[in-house]
Design a protein around this motif. Structure first.
Motif, PDB file in Angstrom:
ATOM      1  N   ARG A   1       0.837  -1.206   0.000  1.00  0.00           N
ATOM      2  CA  ARG A   1       0.000   0.000   0.000  1.00  0.00           C
ATOM      3  C   ARG A   1       0.872   1.257   0.000  1.00  0.00           C
ATOM      4  NH1 ARG A   1      -5.312  -1.452   1.942  1.00  0.00           N
ATOM      5  NH2 ARG A   1      -5.900   0.719   1.707  1.00  0.00           N
ATOM      6  N   LEU A   2       1.995   1.205   0.712  1.00  0.00           N
ATOM      7  CA  LEU A   2       2.881   2.368   0.754  1.00  0.00           C
ATOM      8  C   LEU A   2       3.455   2.675  -0.622  1.00  0.00           C
ATOM      9  CD1 LEU A   2       4.418   4.546   2.400  1.00  0.00           C
ATOM     10  CD2 LEU A   2       6.274   2.892   2.565  1.00  0.00           C
ATOM     11  N   VAL A   3       3.931   1.663  -1.335  1.00  0.00           N
ATOM     12  CA  VAL A   3       4.560   1.921  -2.627  1.00  0.00           C
ATOM     13  C   VAL A   3       3.566   2.446  -3.656  1.00  0.00           C
ATOM     14  CG1 VAL A   3       6.448   0.319  -2.258  1.00  0.00           C
ATOM     15  CG2 VAL A   3       4.394  -0.484  -3.390  1.00  0.00           C
TER      16      VAL A   3
ATOM     17  N   CYS B   1      12.463 -12.868   3.167  1.00  0.00           N
ATOM     18  CA  CYS B   1      13.722 -12.192   3.514  1.00  0.00           C
ATOM     19  C   CYS B   1      13.830 -10.850   2.795  1.00  0.00           C
ATOM     20  CB  CYS B   1      14.909 -13.082   3.165  1.00  0.00           C
ATOM     21  SG  CYS B   1      15.047 -14.542   4.199  1.00  0.00           S
ATOM     22  N   LEU B   2      13.374 -10.810   1.561  1.00  0.00           N
ATOM     23  CA  LEU B   2      13.408  -9.568   0.789  1.00  0.00           C
ATOM     24  C   LEU B   2      12.510  -8.510   1.420  1.00  0.00           C
ATOM     25  CD1 LEU B   2      14.390  -8.027  -1.678  1.00  0.00           C
ATOM     26  CD2 LEU B   2      12.530  -9.055  -2.976  1.00  0.00           C
ATOM     27  N   HIS B   3      11.319  -8.926   1.853  1.00  0.00           N
ATOM     28  CA  HIS B   3      10.389  -7.983   2.487  1.00  0.00           C
ATOM     29  C   HIS B   3      11.007  -7.406   3.763  1.00  0.00           C
ATOM     30  CE1 HIS B   3       6.042  -6.814   3.423  1.00  0.00           C
ATOM     31  NE2 HIS B   3       6.781  -6.283   4.358  1.00  0.00           N
ATOM     32  N   ILE B   4      11.622  -8.244   4.566  1.00  0.00           N
ATOM     33  CA  ILE B   4      12.270  -7.783   5.802  1.00  0.00           C
ATOM     34  C   ILE B   4      13.423  -6.836   5.471  1.00  0.00           C
ATOM     35  CG2 ILE B   4      13.599  -8.517   7.819  1.00  0.00           C
ATOM     36  CD1 ILE B   4      11.849 -11.099   7.777  1.00  0.00           C
ATOM     37  N   ALA B   5      14.170  -7.151   4.427  1.00  0.00           N
ATOM     38  CA  ALA B   5      15.291  -6.299   4.020  1.00  0.00           C
ATOM     39  C   ALA B   5      14.816  -4.912   3.602  1.00  0.00           C
ATOM     40  CB  ALA B   5      16.069  -6.961   2.889  1.00  0.00           C
ATOM     41  N   ILE B   6      13.662  -4.831   2.991  1.00  0.00           N
ATOM     42  CA  ILE B   6      13.113  -3.549   2.535  1.00  0.00           C
ATOM     43  C   ILE B   6      12.716  -2.664   3.719  1.00  0.00           C
ATOM     44  CG2 ILE B   6      11.124  -2.518   1.341  1.00  0.00           C
ATOM     45  CD1 ILE B   6      11.388  -4.741  -0.719  1.00  0.00           C
ATOM     46  N   GLU B   7      12.523  -3.260   4.882  1.00  0.00           N
ATOM     47  CA  GLU B   7      12.141  -2.503   6.067  1.00  0.00           C
ATOM     48  C   GLU B   7      13.331  -1.881   6.792  1.00  0.00           C
ATOM     49  OE1 GLU B   7       9.719  -4.976   8.569  1.00  0.00           O
ATOM     50  OE2 GLU B   7       8.083  -5.041   7.125  1.00  0.00           O
ATOM     51  N   ARG B   8      14.547  -2.118   6.319  1.00  0.00           N
ATOM     52  CA  ARG B   8      15.725  -1.519   6.940  1.00  0.00           C
ATOM     53  C   ARG B   8      15.731  -0.010   6.697  1.00  0.00           C
ATOM     54  NH1 ARG B   8      19.773  -6.038   4.710  1.00  0.00           N
ATOM     55  NH2 ARG B   8      19.441  -4.710   2.908  1.00  0.00           N
ATOM     56  N   PRO B   9      16.483   0.746   7.499  1.00  0.00           N
ATOM     57  CA  PRO B   9      16.442   2.215   7.422  1.00  0.00           C
ATOM     58  C   PRO B   9      16.740   2.816   6.052  1.00  0.00           C
ATOM     59  CG  PRO B   9      17.562   1.522   9.409  1.00  0.00           C
ATOM     60  CD  PRO B   9      17.324   0.283   8.605  1.00  0.00           C
ATOM     61  N   THR B  10      17.798   2.379   5.391  1.00  0.00           N
ATOM     62  CA  THR B  10      18.140   2.960   4.087  1.00  0.00           C
ATOM     63  C   THR B  10      17.067   2.650   3.059  1.00  0.00           C
ATOM     64  OG1 THR B  10      20.487   2.752   4.605  1.00  0.00           O
ATOM     65  CG2 THR B  10      19.910   3.050   2.281  1.00  0.00           C
TER      66      THR B  10
ATOM     67  N   THR C   1      13.943   1.947   3.644  1.00  0.00           N
ATOM     68  CA  THR C   1      12.740   2.699   4.013  1.00  0.00           C
ATOM     69  C   THR C   1      12.830   4.129   3.487  1.00  0.00           C
ATOM     70  OG1 THR C   1      12.342   1.366   5.994  1.00  0.00           O
ATOM     71  CG2 THR C   1      11.387   3.566   5.969  1.00  0.00           C
ATOM     72  N   ALA C   2      13.977   4.761   3.670  1.00  0.00           N
ATOM     73  CA  ALA C   2      14.166   6.131   3.180  1.00  0.00           C
ATOM     74  C   ALA C   2      14.020   6.192   1.663  1.00  0.00           C
ATOM     75  CB  ALA C   2      15.529   6.656   3.614  1.00  0.00           C
ATOM     76  N   MET C   3      14.575   5.207   0.962  1.00  0.00           N
ATOM     77  CA  MET C   3      14.445   5.198  -0.506  1.00  0.00           C
ATOM     78  C   MET C   3      12.984   5.056  -0.926  1.00  0.00           C
ATOM     79  SD  MET C   3      17.782   3.133  -1.936  1.00  0.00           S
ATOM     80  CE  MET C   3      17.501   1.640  -1.041  1.00  0.00           C
ATOM     81  N   LEU C   4      12.254   4.147  -0.287  1.00  0.00           N
ATOM     82  CA  LEU C   4      10.840   3.958  -0.633  1.00  0.00           C
ATOM     83  C   LEU C   4      10.023   5.216  -0.353  1.00  0.00           C
ATOM     84  CD1 LEU C   4      10.147   0.346   0.644  1.00  0.00           C
ATOM     85  CD2 LEU C   4      10.128   1.131  -1.724  1.00  0.00           C
ATOM     86  N   LEU C   5      10.261   5.826   0.792  1.00  0.00           N
ATOM     87  CA  LEU C   5       9.528   7.047   1.121  1.00  0.00           C
ATOM     88  C   LEU C   5       9.862   8.165   0.144  1.00  0.00           C
ATOM     89  CD1 LEU C   5       9.813   6.895   5.002  1.00  0.00           C
ATOM     90  CD2 LEU C   5       7.725   6.608   3.637  1.00  0.00           C
ATOM     91  N   SER C   6      11.111   8.247  -0.255  1.00  0.00           N
ATOM     92  CA  SER C   6      11.518   9.243  -1.241  1.00  0.00           C
ATOM     93  C   SER C   6      10.812   9.013  -2.571  1.00  0.00           C
ATOM     94  CB  SER C   6      13.031   9.189  -1.421  1.00  0.00           C
ATOM     95  OG  SER C   6      13.449  10.103  -2.388  1.00  0.00           O
ATOM     96  N   LEU C   7      10.703   7.765  -2.971  1.00  0.00           N
ATOM     97  CA  LEU C   7      10.019   7.442  -4.231  1.00  0.00           C
ATOM     98  C   LEU C   7       8.525   7.743  -4.184  1.00  0.00           C
ATOM     99  CD1 LEU C   7      11.822   4.105  -5.143  1.00  0.00           C
ATOM    100  CD2 LEU C   7      12.010   6.302  -6.338  1.00  0.00           C
ATOM    101  N   THR C   8       7.937   7.730  -2.983  1.00  0.00           N
ATOM    102  CA  THR C   8       6.509   8.060  -2.878  1.00  0.00           C
ATOM    103  C   THR C   8       6.277   9.564  -2.837  1.00  0.00           C
ATOM    104  OG1 THR C   8       6.484   7.941  -0.459  1.00  0.00           O
ATOM    105  CG2 THR C   8       5.950   5.912  -1.674  1.00  0.00           C
ATOM    106  N   GLY C   9       7.353  10.349  -2.717  1.00  0.00           N
ATOM    107  CA  GLY C   9       7.215  11.798  -2.775  1.00  0.00           C
ATOM    108  C   GLY C   9       7.659  12.558  -1.549  1.00  0.00           C
TER     109      GLY C   9
END
Length: 129
Positions: A31-33, A67-76, A78-86
């Protein structure tokens, strides 16, 4: 609820998360992406606080994630995903911390950003000292 998270995130100019474990463990990744958050100029994530109870909760939730989903929750990531959402600027913890240390960070952030009127860059520089 997920709907409340989405409503808050899409309608804010600044967002502060002050909570246990990883911010991304509280929100649905798919939902976030799909979100568009260009109004959010600043997101402060004071997360990565760990207690015995929070660790047990996150461990039981992580069992159902890849494992990939957990890796995406790491700080860096997370920042990249949030940046991509605007989201335009993100201040976040890099490592796990204590409640006391996060409380001190929140006090420094509040004082410098709101009371003194420093920029986010100046405030982060102060936090790094």
């Amino acid at each position: 609820s997920q709907a409340e998270w989405e409503q808050v995130l899409t309608n804010c100019s600044a967002f502060l998360f002050y909570g246990m474990e990883r911010f991304m463990s509280h929100i649905l990744l798919n939902r976030l992406v799909a979100m568009n958050i260009p109004k959010c100029h600043l997101m402060i994530l004071l997360d990565l606080v760990r207690s015995k109870q929070s660790y047990q909760r996150i461990t039981s939730c992580d069992i159902h994630k890849s494992c990939l989903h957990i890796a995406i929750e790491r700080p860096t990531e997370t920042a990249m995903l949030l940046s991509l959402t605007g989201v335009r600027s993100i201040i976040a913890n890099q490592w796990y911390t204590t409640l006391q240390e996060n409380a001190e960070r929140l006090e420094i952030l509040s004082e410098n950003l709101l009371s003194i009127g420093r920029t986010t860059g100046q405030t982060v520089h102060i936090l790094q000292k």
